[in-house]
Design a protein around this motif. Structure first.
Motif, PDB file in Angstrom:
ATOM      1  N   THR A  83      31.032 -22.882  -6.076  1.00 61.32           N
ATOM      2  CA  THR A  83      31.146 -23.685  -4.866  1.00 61.32           C
ATOM      3  C   THR A  83      32.412 -24.540  -4.918  1.00 61.32           C
ATOM      4  OG1 THR A  83      29.769 -25.382  -5.879  1.00 61.32           O
ATOM      5  CG2 THR A  83      28.676 -23.792  -4.472  1.00 61.32           C
ATOM      6  N   ASP A  99      36.529 -20.550  11.190  1.00 65.17           N
ATOM      7  CA  ASP A  99      35.411 -19.609  11.235  1.00 65.17           C
ATOM      8  C   ASP A  99      34.627 -19.658   9.923  1.00 65.17           C
ATOM      9  OD1 ASP A  99      36.221 -18.832  13.712  1.00 65.17           O
ATOM     10  OD2 ASP A  99      37.000 -16.865  13.099  1.00 65.17           O
ATOM     11  N   LYS A 100      33.301 -19.648  10.047  1.00 70.41           N
ATOM     12  CA  LYS A 100      32.443 -19.566   8.865  1.00 70.41           C
ATOM     13  C   LYS A 100      32.098 -18.102   8.658  1.00 70.41           C
ATOM     14  CE  LYS A 100      30.413 -24.111   9.200  1.00 70.41           C
ATOM     15  NZ  LYS A 100      30.688 -24.768   7.978  1.00 70.41           N
ATOM     16  N   ARG A 102      30.302 -15.023   5.907  1.00 69.00           N
ATOM     17  CA  ARG A 102      29.339 -14.781   4.831  1.00 69.00           C
ATOM     18  C   ARG A 102      29.876 -13.637   3.982  1.00 69.00           C
ATOM     19  NH1 ARG A 102      23.283 -12.390   5.012  1.00 69.00           N
ATOM     20  NH2 ARG A 102      22.828 -12.824   2.840  1.00 69.00           N
ATOM     21  N   GLU A 130      28.389 -18.525   1.604  1.00 70.80           N
ATOM     22  CA  GLU A 130      29.078 -18.885   2.831  1.00 70.80           C
ATOM     23  C   GLU A 130      30.432 -19.482   2.499  1.00 70.80           C
ATOM     24  OE1 GLU A 130      26.805 -21.378   5.382  1.00 70.80           O
ATOM     25  OE2 GLU A 130      25.182 -19.916   5.580  1.00 70.80           O
ATOM     26  N   ALA A 131      31.416 -19.153   3.344  1.00 71.79           N
ATOM     27  CA  ALA A 131      32.773 -19.655   3.168  1.00 71.79           C
ATOM     28  C   ALA A 131      33.348 -20.024   4.533  1.00 71.79           C
ATOM     29  CB  ALA A 131      33.644 -18.600   2.492  1.00 71.79           C
ATOM     30  N   THR A 132      34.403 -20.832   4.511  1.00 66.45           N
ATOM     31  CA  THR A 132      35.087 -21.242   5.735  1.00 66.45           C
ATOM     32  C   THR A 132      36.574 -20.969   5.579  1.00 66.45           C
ATOM     33  OG1 THR A 132      33.480 -23.016   6.024  1.00 66.45           O
ATOM     34  CG2 THR A 132      35.497 -23.169   7.310  1.00 66.45           C
ATOM     35  N   ILE A 164      40.446 -19.427   1.968  1.00 72.62           N
ATOM     36  CA  ILE A 164      39.064 -19.750   2.319  1.00 72.62           C
ATOM     37  C   ILE A 164      38.490 -20.664   1.234  1.00 72.62           C
ATOM     38  CG2 ILE A 164      38.698 -17.611   3.601  1.00 72.62           C
ATOM     39  CD1 ILE A 164      37.085 -16.549   1.259  1.00 72.62           C
ATOM     40  N   ASN A 167      31.657 -22.595   0.536  1.00 75.75           N
ATOM     41  CA  ASN A 167      30.790 -23.728   0.879  1.00 75.75           C
ATOM     42  C   ASN A 167      29.540 -23.768   0.015  1.00 75.75           C
ATOM     43  OD1 ASN A 167      32.568 -24.430   2.891  1.00 75.75           O
ATOM     44  ND2 ASN A 167      31.478 -23.273   4.451  1.00 75.75           N
ATOM     45  N   LYS A 168      28.833 -22.651  -0.085  1.00 73.48           N
ATOM     46  CA  LYS A 168      27.588 -22.669  -0.862  1.00 73.48           C
ATOM     47  C   LYS A 168      27.275 -21.282  -1.394  1.00 73.48           C
ATOM     48  CE  LYS A 168      24.439 -22.004   3.029  1.00 73.48           C
ATOM     49  NZ  LYS A 168      23.251 -22.489   3.709  1.00 73.48           N
TER      50      LYS A 168
END
Length: 176
Positions: A83, A99-100, A102, A130-132, A164, A167-168
């Motif tokens: 993370t 944009d988020k 997966r 998940e990534a942004t 990118i 996120n989690k």
């Protein structure tokens, strides 16, 4: 080549023995047949899998999994991520800034006490990463210079890049 028999399950312990070793062991006792208490190897593996899933669930309830890591396939490369990592992707990447996304091509995920390895990938419902997208830019300028007899060419090259942030990373033990 000796043929392997199913594993023996005894109080959580399992041992794989060859058929000839089992026959010789039982023939010394006056028996010439294989024991009838052989349990198929797949049921032993299912029991082990259930034990592992229970351990992961207990660690998840206690919030004692530790910092998770994953090995994902992005842009034709395998990358180990955790993370809040920043990942640089070279070449064209369609999502826009903000944009988020997966990440679904997950090869491995693990924590402090466990590691789940896919063959070759883990199922999509087992792991959620998940990534942004935070930046889209061009690479540094590379000079491509060619010189032949009475011929010179100078090219300046730049390639698109995307950054990118992860996120989690979540593991769903119910999907195991």
């Amino acid at each position: 080549v000796q043929r392997l028999t199913p594993a023996l399950c005894q109080t959580g312990q399992h041992t794989c023995r060859t058929r000839s070793a089992l026959i010789s062991q039982h023939s010394s006792h006056g028996l010439h047949t294989l024991p009838s208490k052989l349990i198929p190897a797949h049921s032993c593996m299912l029991q082990q899998k259930r034990d592992i899933v229970e351990n992961i669930r207990e660690a998840d309830k206690q919030a004692d999994i530790g910092r998770l890591f994953a090995v994902v396939h992005i842009d034709g490369k395998q990358r180990k991520i955790t993370t809040e990592d920043l990942v640089l992707i070279n070449g064209f990447f369609p999502p826009q800034i903000g944009d988020k996304i997966r990440l679904e091509k997950v090869m491995m995920v693990g924590g402090k006490d466990f590691t789940l390895i896919g063959k070759p990938l883990l199922k999509r419902d087992m792991v959620n990463i998940e990534a942004t997208v935070i930046e889209k830019t061009l690479s540094h300028v590379r000079v491509h210079f060619t010189m032949l007899k009475r011929f010179r060419r100078l090219k300046l090259l730049q390639h698109p890049q995307t950054v990118i942030v992860i996120n989690k990373i979540e593991v769903e033990p119910t999907a195991l």
